[in-house]
Design a protein around this motif. Sequence first.
Motif, PDB file in Angstrom:
ATOM      1  N   CYS A   5      29.384 -41.804  55.399  1.00 24.44           N
ATOM      2  CA  CYS A   5      28.279 -42.716  55.683  1.00 24.44           C
ATOM      3  C   CYS A   5      28.433 -43.287  57.090  1.00 24.44           C
ATOM      4  N   GLU A   6      27.309 -43.361  57.804  1.00 31.11           N
ATOM      5  CA  GLU A   6      27.320 -43.865  59.172  1.00 31.11           C
ATOM      6  C   GLU A   6      26.177 -44.862  59.362  1.00 31.11           C
ATOM      7  N   ILE A   7      26.423 -45.890  60.167  1.00 32.63           N
ATOM      8  CA  ILE A   7      25.390 -46.852  60.553  1.00 32.63           C
ATOM      9  C   ILE A   7      25.121 -46.682  62.046  1.00 32.63           C
ATOM     10  N   ARG A   8      23.855 -46.432  62.394  1.00 31.39           N
ATOM     11  CA  ARG A   8      23.493 -46.306  63.809  1.00 31.39           C
ATOM     12  C   ARG A   8      22.723 -47.523  64.303  1.00 31.39           C
ATOM     13  N   ARG A   9      22.245 -48.340  63.387  1.00 31.98           N
ATOM     14  CA  ARG A   9      21.552 -49.576  63.735  1.00 31.98           C
ATOM     15  C   ARG A   9      21.730 -50.555  62.583  1.00 31.98           C
ATOM     16  N   ASN A  10      21.583 -51.822  62.868  1.00 32.36           N
ATOM     17  CA  ASN A  10      21.693 -52.835  61.826  1.00 32.36           C
ATOM     18  C   ASN A  10      20.373 -52.984  61.096  1.00 32.36           C
ATOM     19  N   VAL A  15      19.451 -48.218  56.421  1.00 33.52           N
ATOM     20  CA  VAL A  15      20.154 -47.781  57.640  1.00 33.52           C
ATOM     21  C   VAL A  15      21.416 -46.992  57.319  1.00 33.52           C
ATOM     22  N   LEU A  16      21.804 -46.941  56.045  1.00 37.73           N
ATOM     23  CA  LEU A  16      22.972 -46.153  55.652  1.00 37.73           C
ATOM     24  C   LEU A  16      22.603 -44.673  55.686  1.00 37.73           C
ATOM     25  N   GLU A  17      23.213 -43.912  56.595  1.00 39.52           N
ATOM     26  CA  GLU A  17      22.915 -42.485  56.751  1.00 39.52           C
ATOM     27  C   GLU A  17      24.125 -41.657  56.340  1.00 39.52           C
ATOM     28  N   TRP A  18      23.864 -40.530  55.677  1.00 35.08           N
ATOM     29  CA  TRP A  18      24.939 -39.661  55.218  1.00 35.08           C
ATOM     30  C   TRP A  18      24.983 -38.403  56.061  1.00 35.08           C
ATOM     31  N   ILE A  19      26.161 -38.100  56.581  1.00 35.82           N
ATOM     32  CA  ILE A  19      26.341 -36.937  57.439  1.00 35.82           C
ATOM     33  C   ILE A  19      27.566 -36.156  56.974  1.00 35.82           C
ATOM     34  N   LEU A  56      28.227 -49.797  67.427  1.00 33.77           N
ATOM     35  CA  LEU A  56      27.503 -48.723  66.733  1.00 33.77           C
ATOM     36  C   LEU A  56      27.442 -47.464  67.593  1.00 33.77           C
ATOM     37  N   PRO A  57      27.402 -46.290  66.952  1.00 30.42           N
ATOM     38  CA  PRO A  57      27.440 -46.050  65.506  1.00 30.42           C
ATOM     39  C   PRO A  57      28.813 -46.348  64.925  1.00 30.42           C
ATOM     40  N   SER A  58      28.828 -46.590  63.607  1.00 33.39           N
ATOM     41  CA  SER A  58      30.074 -46.964  62.942  1.00 33.39           C
ATOM     42  C   SER A  58      30.072 -46.464  61.516  1.00 33.39           C
ATOM     43  N   GLY A  59      31.267 -46.245  61.000  1.00 32.60           N
ATOM     44  CA  GLY A  59      31.419 -46.052  59.569  1.00 32.60           C
ATOM     45  C   GLY A  59      31.281 -47.391  58.879  1.00 32.60           C
TER      46      GLY A  59
END
Length: 325
Positions: A5-10, A15-19, A56-59
Amino acid sequence: MTLTCEIRRNGGPDVLEWIDTEPGEPGPGEVRIRHHAVGLNYIDIYHRTGLYPLSLPSGIGLEAAGEITAIGDGVTDLAIGDRVAYASAPLGAYAEERLMPADRVVPLPDAVDARSAAALMLKGLTAHFLLFRTFAIQPGQRVLVHAAAGGVGYLLCTWATHLGATVIGTAGSREKAAIAREAGCAEVIQYRDGNIATQVRRAAGKRGVDVVYDGVGAATFQDSLDSLAPLGMMVSFGNASGPVPAFEPSELARRGSLFFTRPSLLDYTRERQDLLDGASALFDAVEAGILSARIGQEFPLPEAARAHRALEARKTTGASLLIPD
Protein backbone atom coordinates in the motif's frame (compact mmCIF):
# COMPACT_ATOMS: atom_id res chain seq x y z
CA MET A 1 6.48 -9.36 -6.28
CA THR A 2 4.49 -8.36 -3.23
CA LEU A 3 1.34 -6.29 -2.76
CA THR A 4 2.12 -3.00 -0.99
CA CYS A 5 0.00 0.00 0.00
CA GLU A 6 1.24 3.47 -0.92
CA ILE A 7 0.03 7.01 -0.18
CA ARG A 8 0.79 9.66 -2.81
CA ARG A 9 -1.41 12.38 -1.33
CA ASN A 10 -3.22 13.02 1.93
CA GLY A 11 -6.96 12.58 2.22
CA GLY A 12 -9.71 10.04 2.84
CA PRO A 13 -9.45 6.25 2.64
CA ASP A 14 -9.54 6.44 -1.17
CA VAL A 15 -5.91 7.69 -1.21
CA LEU A 16 -4.72 4.21 -0.21
CA GLU A 17 -3.26 2.74 -3.44
CA TRP A 18 -2.11 -0.84 -3.94
CA ILE A 19 0.93 -1.55 -6.08
CA ASP A 20 3.15 -4.54 -6.84
CA THR A 21 6.69 -4.08 -5.56
CA GLU A 22 9.84 -6.10 -5.11
CA PRO A 23 10.95 -6.03 -1.45
CA GLY A 24 14.51 -6.98 -2.42
CA GLU A 25 17.26 -8.49 -0.33
CA PRO A 26 17.93 -7.15 3.17
CA GLY A 27 20.94 -4.90 3.60
CA PRO A 28 23.23 -4.80 6.63
CA GLY A 29 21.22 -4.80 9.85
CA GLU A 30 17.95 -5.62 8.06
CA VAL A 31 15.58 -8.59 7.83
CA ARG A 32 12.86 -9.44 5.33
CA ILE A 33 9.51 -10.44 6.83
CA ARG A 34 6.55 -12.20 5.21
CA HIS A 35 3.52 -10.85 7.05
CA HIS A 36 0.85 -13.15 8.47
CA ALA A 37 -1.15 -10.35 10.11
CA VAL A 38 -1.00 -6.54 10.05
CA GLY A 39 -2.24 -4.30 12.86
CA LEU A 40 -4.61 -1.39 12.15
CA ASN A 41 -4.14 1.63 14.42
CA TYR A 42 -5.54 5.14 14.67
CA ILE A 43 -2.10 6.58 13.99
CA ASP A 44 -2.44 5.13 10.48
CA ILE A 45 -5.34 7.54 9.94
CA TYR A 46 -3.25 10.45 11.23
CA HIS A 47 -0.58 9.55 8.67
CA ARG A 48 -3.14 9.14 5.86
CA THR A 49 -4.88 12.45 6.52
CA GLY A 50 -1.71 14.43 7.09
CA LEU A 51 -2.32 15.25 10.76
CA TYR A 52 1.10 13.66 11.22
CA PRO A 53 2.86 14.87 8.02
CA LEU A 54 4.78 12.39 5.89
CA SER A 55 7.19 12.80 3.01
CA LEU A 56 5.09 11.52 0.10
CA PRO A 57 4.85 9.08 -1.52
CA SER A 58 5.00 6.83 1.53
CA GLY A 59 4.06 3.43 2.79
CA ILE A 60 1.65 3.15 5.70
CA GLY A 61 1.34 1.02 8.80
CA LEU A 62 3.56 0.48 11.83
CA GLU A 63 2.63 -2.96 13.15
CA ALA A 64 2.73 -6.52 11.87
CA ALA A 65 3.76 -10.07 12.66
CA GLY A 66 5.11 -12.79 10.45
CA GLU A 67 8.13 -14.89 9.55
CA ILE A 68 11.67 -13.89 8.62
CA THR A 69 12.50 -14.94 5.06
CA ALA A 70 15.98 -13.41 4.73
CA ILE A 71 18.56 -11.69 6.93
CA GLY A 72 21.25 -9.13 6.15
CA ASP A 73 24.86 -8.91 7.28
CA GLY A 74 25.43 -8.20 10.95
CA VAL A 75 22.13 -9.64 12.18
CA THR A 76 23.08 -12.18 14.84
CA ASP A 77 20.07 -12.47 17.15
CA LEU A 78 17.47 -13.40 14.51
CA ALA A 79 17.36 -16.16 11.90
CA ILE A 80 15.44 -17.21 8.80
CA GLY A 81 12.21 -18.90 9.89
CA ASP A 82 11.91 -17.00 13.17
CA ARG A 83 8.43 -15.81 14.10
CA VAL A 84 8.65 -12.11 14.82
CA ALA A 85 6.63 -8.93 15.28
CA TYR A 86 7.21 -5.19 15.31
CA ALA A 87 5.43 -1.90 16.05
CA SER A 88 7.74 0.72 14.68
CA ALA A 89 8.80 2.95 11.83
CA PRO A 90 9.71 2.89 9.03
CA LEU A 91 6.16 2.92 7.73
CA GLY A 92 5.13 0.14 5.37
CA ALA A 93 3.38 -2.61 7.34
CA TYR A 94 0.47 -2.63 4.84
CA ALA A 95 2.29 -5.13 2.65
CA GLU A 96 2.56 -8.85 2.09
CA GLU A 97 6.33 -8.79 2.58
CA ARG A 98 8.85 -6.06 3.44
CA LEU A 99 12.28 -5.16 4.79
CA MET A 100 12.68 -3.98 8.40
CA PRO A 101 15.60 -2.86 10.57
CA ALA A 102 16.44 -5.89 12.68
CA ASP A 103 16.77 -3.85 15.87
CA ARG A 104 13.05 -2.92 15.66
CA VAL A 105 11.93 -6.57 15.46
CA VAL A 106 11.24 -8.84 18.43
CA PRO A 107 10.98 -12.64 18.45
CA LEU A 108 7.65 -14.18 19.44
CA PRO A 109 7.34 -16.78 22.20
CA ASP A 110 5.56 -20.01 21.34
CA ALA A 111 2.47 -18.96 23.30
CA VAL A 112 1.82 -15.87 21.13
CA ASP A 113 0.55 -16.44 17.58
CA ALA A 114 0.92 -13.96 14.72
CA ARG A 115 -2.64 -12.61 14.90
CA SER A 116 -2.33 -11.97 18.62
CA ALA A 117 1.05 -10.30 18.17
CA ALA A 118 -0.23 -8.02 15.40
CA ALA A 119 -3.17 -7.08 17.61
CA LEU A 120 -1.06 -6.48 20.70
CA MET A 121 2.35 -5.07 19.81
CA LEU A 122 1.64 -1.36 19.33
CA LYS A 123 -1.30 -1.17 21.72
CA GLY A 124 0.33 -3.42 24.32
CA LEU A 125 3.69 -1.67 24.26
CA THR A 126 1.82 1.62 24.56
CA ALA A 127 -0.16 0.34 27.55
CA HIS A 128 3.07 -0.90 29.12
CA PHE A 129 4.97 2.37 29.01
CA LEU A 130 1.89 4.37 30.07
CA LEU A 131 1.27 2.20 33.13
CA PHE A 132 4.82 1.38 34.19
CA ARG A 133 6.93 4.34 33.08
CA THR A 134 4.93 7.49 32.25
CA PHE A 135 2.87 7.15 35.44
CA ALA A 136 3.81 4.08 37.45
CA ILE A 137 0.52 2.74 38.77
CA GLN A 138 0.42 1.79 42.45
CA PRO A 139 -2.25 -0.26 44.27
CA GLY A 140 -5.15 1.85 45.48
CA GLN A 141 -4.71 4.67 42.98
CA ARG A 142 -7.66 5.98 41.00
CA VAL A 143 -7.41 5.99 37.23
CA LEU A 144 -9.59 7.42 34.45
CA VAL A 145 -9.31 5.77 31.02
CA HIS A 146 -11.09 7.33 28.07
CA ALA A 147 -12.38 5.09 25.26
CA ALA A 148 -12.12 2.15 27.64
CA ALA A 149 -13.52 -0.32 25.09
CA GLY A 150 -10.94 0.58 22.45
CA GLY A 151 -7.75 -1.28 21.67
CA VAL A 152 -5.39 0.57 24.01
CA GLY A 153 -8.16 1.47 26.46
CA TYR A 154 -9.14 -2.15 27.06
CA LEU A 155 -5.55 -3.15 27.78
CA LEU A 156 -5.02 -0.15 30.08
CA CYS A 157 -8.13 -1.00 32.09
CA THR A 158 -7.30 -4.69 32.38
CA TRP A 159 -3.65 -4.18 33.30
CA ALA A 160 -4.28 -1.28 35.70
CA THR A 161 -6.96 -3.29 37.50
CA HIS A 162 -4.50 -6.18 37.84
CA LEU A 163 -2.00 -3.73 39.36
CA GLY A 164 -4.53 -2.84 42.04
CA ALA A 165 -5.88 0.45 40.72
CA THR A 166 -9.53 1.48 40.77
CA VAL A 167 -10.36 2.18 37.14
CA ILE A 168 -13.11 4.43 35.83
CA GLY A 169 -13.73 4.16 32.10
CA THR A 170 -15.64 6.18 29.53
CA ALA A 171 -17.44 4.71 26.54
CA GLY A 172 -19.59 5.88 23.65
CA SER A 173 -22.44 3.38 23.84
CA ARG A 174 -24.15 0.88 26.08
CA GLU A 175 -22.46 -1.96 24.21
CA LYS A 176 -19.01 -0.43 24.66
CA ALA A 177 -19.77 0.27 28.31
CA ALA A 178 -20.36 -3.46 28.81
CA ILE A 179 -16.98 -4.20 27.20
CA ALA A 180 -15.29 -1.69 29.50
CA ARG A 181 -16.78 -3.45 32.52
CA GLU A 182 -15.39 -6.74 31.20
CA ALA A 183 -11.98 -5.02 31.18
CA GLY A 184 -12.27 -4.44 34.91
CA CYS A 185 -13.67 -0.92 35.18
CA ALA A 186 -15.25 -0.29 38.55
CA GLU A 187 -17.45 2.37 36.95
CA VAL A 188 -18.22 3.21 33.32
CA ILE A 189 -19.46 6.63 32.18
CA GLN A 190 -21.14 7.07 28.80
CA TYR A 191 -20.25 10.22 26.90
CA ARG A 192 -23.86 10.90 25.94
CA ASP A 193 -24.81 11.24 29.62
CA GLY A 194 -22.76 14.45 29.86
CA ASN A 195 -21.07 15.95 32.92
CA ILE A 196 -18.22 13.45 32.70
CA ALA A 197 -16.03 15.14 35.32
CA THR A 198 -18.94 15.35 37.77
CA GLN A 199 -19.62 11.65 37.33
CA VAL A 200 -15.93 10.81 37.68
CA ARG A 201 -15.72 12.65 41.01
CA ARG A 202 -18.89 10.94 42.15
CA ALA A 203 -17.30 7.55 41.40
CA ALA A 204 -13.71 8.29 42.48
CA GLY A 205 -14.39 10.64 45.36
CA LYS A 206 -14.58 14.40 45.48
CA ARG A 207 -10.79 14.73 45.28
CA GLY A 208 -10.68 13.22 41.77
CA VAL A 209 -8.41 10.71 40.05
CA ASP A 210 -4.63 10.39 40.24
CA VAL A 211 -4.09 9.99 36.51
CA VAL A 212 -6.08 10.32 33.29
CA TYR A 213 -5.11 8.33 30.21
CA ASP A 214 -6.67 10.23 27.32
CA GLY A 215 -6.32 9.01 23.75
CA VAL A 216 -9.41 10.88 22.53
CA GLY A 217 -8.04 14.43 22.50
CA ALA A 218 -10.10 17.58 21.94
CA ALA A 219 -13.50 16.16 22.90
CA THR A 220 -12.42 14.97 26.35
CA PHE A 221 -9.56 17.31 27.23
CA GLN A 222 -11.52 19.67 29.48
CA ASP A 223 -13.27 16.83 31.32
CA SER A 224 -9.90 15.16 31.83
CA LEU A 225 -8.44 18.22 33.54
CA ASP A 226 -11.63 18.67 35.57
CA SER A 227 -11.38 15.07 36.82
CA LEU A 228 -7.84 15.24 38.25
CA ALA A 229 -6.87 15.43 41.90
CA PRO A 230 -4.20 17.93 42.96
CA LEU A 231 -0.76 16.78 41.77
CA GLY A 232 -2.52 14.45 39.33
CA MET A 233 -1.18 13.69 35.87
CA MET A 234 -2.90 14.23 32.54
CA VAL A 235 -1.48 11.77 30.01
CA SER A 236 -2.55 12.81 26.51
CA PHE A 237 -1.46 10.02 24.17
CA GLY A 238 -3.81 10.36 21.18
CA ASN A 239 -6.02 12.67 19.12
CA ALA A 240 -8.95 10.52 17.95
CA SER A 241 -11.31 13.53 18.09
CA GLY A 242 -8.67 16.08 17.05
CA PRO A 243 -5.71 17.73 18.81
CA VAL A 244 -6.19 19.24 22.25
CA PRO A 245 -6.69 23.02 22.34
CA ALA A 246 -3.94 25.41 23.36
CA PHE A 247 -3.92 26.23 27.07
CA GLU A 248 -1.94 28.35 29.49
CA PRO A 249 0.52 26.46 31.74
CA SER A 250 -0.85 28.50 34.64
CA GLU A 251 -4.07 26.51 34.25
CA LEU A 252 -2.23 23.48 35.62
CA ALA A 253 -1.16 25.44 38.70
CA ARG A 254 -4.66 26.78 39.26
CA ARG A 255 -6.07 23.26 39.31
CA GLY A 256 -3.64 21.94 41.93
CA SER A 257 -0.16 21.79 40.37
CA LEU A 258 -1.18 19.22 37.78
CA PHE A 259 1.28 17.46 35.48
CA PHE A 260 0.73 17.22 31.72
CA THR A 261 2.58 14.99 29.27
CA ARG A 262 2.24 13.97 25.63
CA PRO A 263 4.31 10.76 25.41
CA SER A 264 5.28 8.73 22.35
CA LEU A 265 6.03 5.02 22.03
CA LEU A 266 8.98 5.92 19.80
CA ASP A 267 10.79 7.63 22.65
CA TYR A 268 10.04 4.88 25.16
CA THR A 269 11.41 2.17 22.83
CA ARG A 270 14.23 4.13 21.17
CA GLU A 271 16.82 1.85 22.77
CA ARG A 272 16.57 -1.79 21.70
CA GLN A 273 16.78 -3.02 25.30
CA ASP A 274 13.77 -0.90 26.23
CA LEU A 275 11.88 -2.42 23.30
CA LEU A 276 12.82 -5.96 24.32
CA ASP A 277 11.96 -5.31 27.97
CA GLY A 278 8.55 -3.89 27.07
CA ALA A 279 7.78 -6.77 24.71
CA SER A 280 8.89 -9.29 27.35
CA ALA A 281 6.60 -7.73 29.96
CA LEU A 282 3.74 -7.71 27.46
CA PHE A 283 4.20 -11.33 26.41
CA ASP A 284 4.61 -12.42 30.04
CA ALA A 285 1.26 -10.78 30.85
CA VAL A 286 -0.34 -12.64 27.93
CA GLU A 287 1.13 -15.98 28.99
CA ALA A 288 -0.02 -15.36 32.58
CA GLY A 289 -3.57 -14.74 31.38
CA ILE A 290 -3.56 -11.11 32.54
CA LEU A 291 -3.94 -9.76 28.99
CA SER A 292 -5.36 -11.22 25.82
CA ALA A 293 -5.53 -10.16 22.20
CA ARG A 294 -9.11 -9.02 21.92
CA ILE A 295 -9.53 -9.01 18.14
CA GLY A 296 -12.79 -7.37 17.23
CA GLN A 297 -12.64 -7.57 13.45
CA GLU A 298 -10.45 -8.72 10.58
CA PHE A 299 -10.27 -7.37 7.01
CA PRO A 300 -8.48 -8.74 3.94
CA LEU A 301 -5.30 -6.70 3.44
CA PRO A 302 -6.48 -5.10 0.14
CA GLU A 303 -9.61 -3.82 1.96
CA ALA A 304 -7.65 -1.45 4.18
CA ALA A 305 -9.79 1.49 3.01
CA ARG A 306 -12.93 -0.22 4.34
CA ALA A 307 -11.13 -0.89 7.62
CA HIS A 308 -10.15 2.78 7.90
CA ARG A 309 -13.75 3.87 7.38
CA ALA A 310 -14.94 1.54 10.12
CA LEU A 311 -12.27 2.76 12.53
CA GLU A 312 -13.00 6.44 11.86
CA ALA A 313 -16.74 5.85 12.32
CA ARG A 314 -16.03 4.23 15.71
CA LYS A 315 -17.69 1.04 14.51
CA THR A 316 -14.86 -1.16 15.79
CA THR A 317 -14.13 -2.61 19.20
CA GLY A 318 -10.83 -4.01 20.40
CA ALA A 319 -8.14 -4.58 17.82
CA SER A 320 -8.57 -4.64 14.04
CA LEU A 321 -6.36 -6.69 11.74
CA LEU A 322 -5.54 -6.72 8.06
CA ILE A 323 -4.87 -10.25 6.83
CA PRO A 324 -2.71 -10.96 3.74
CA ASP A 325 -3.79 -13.83 1.46
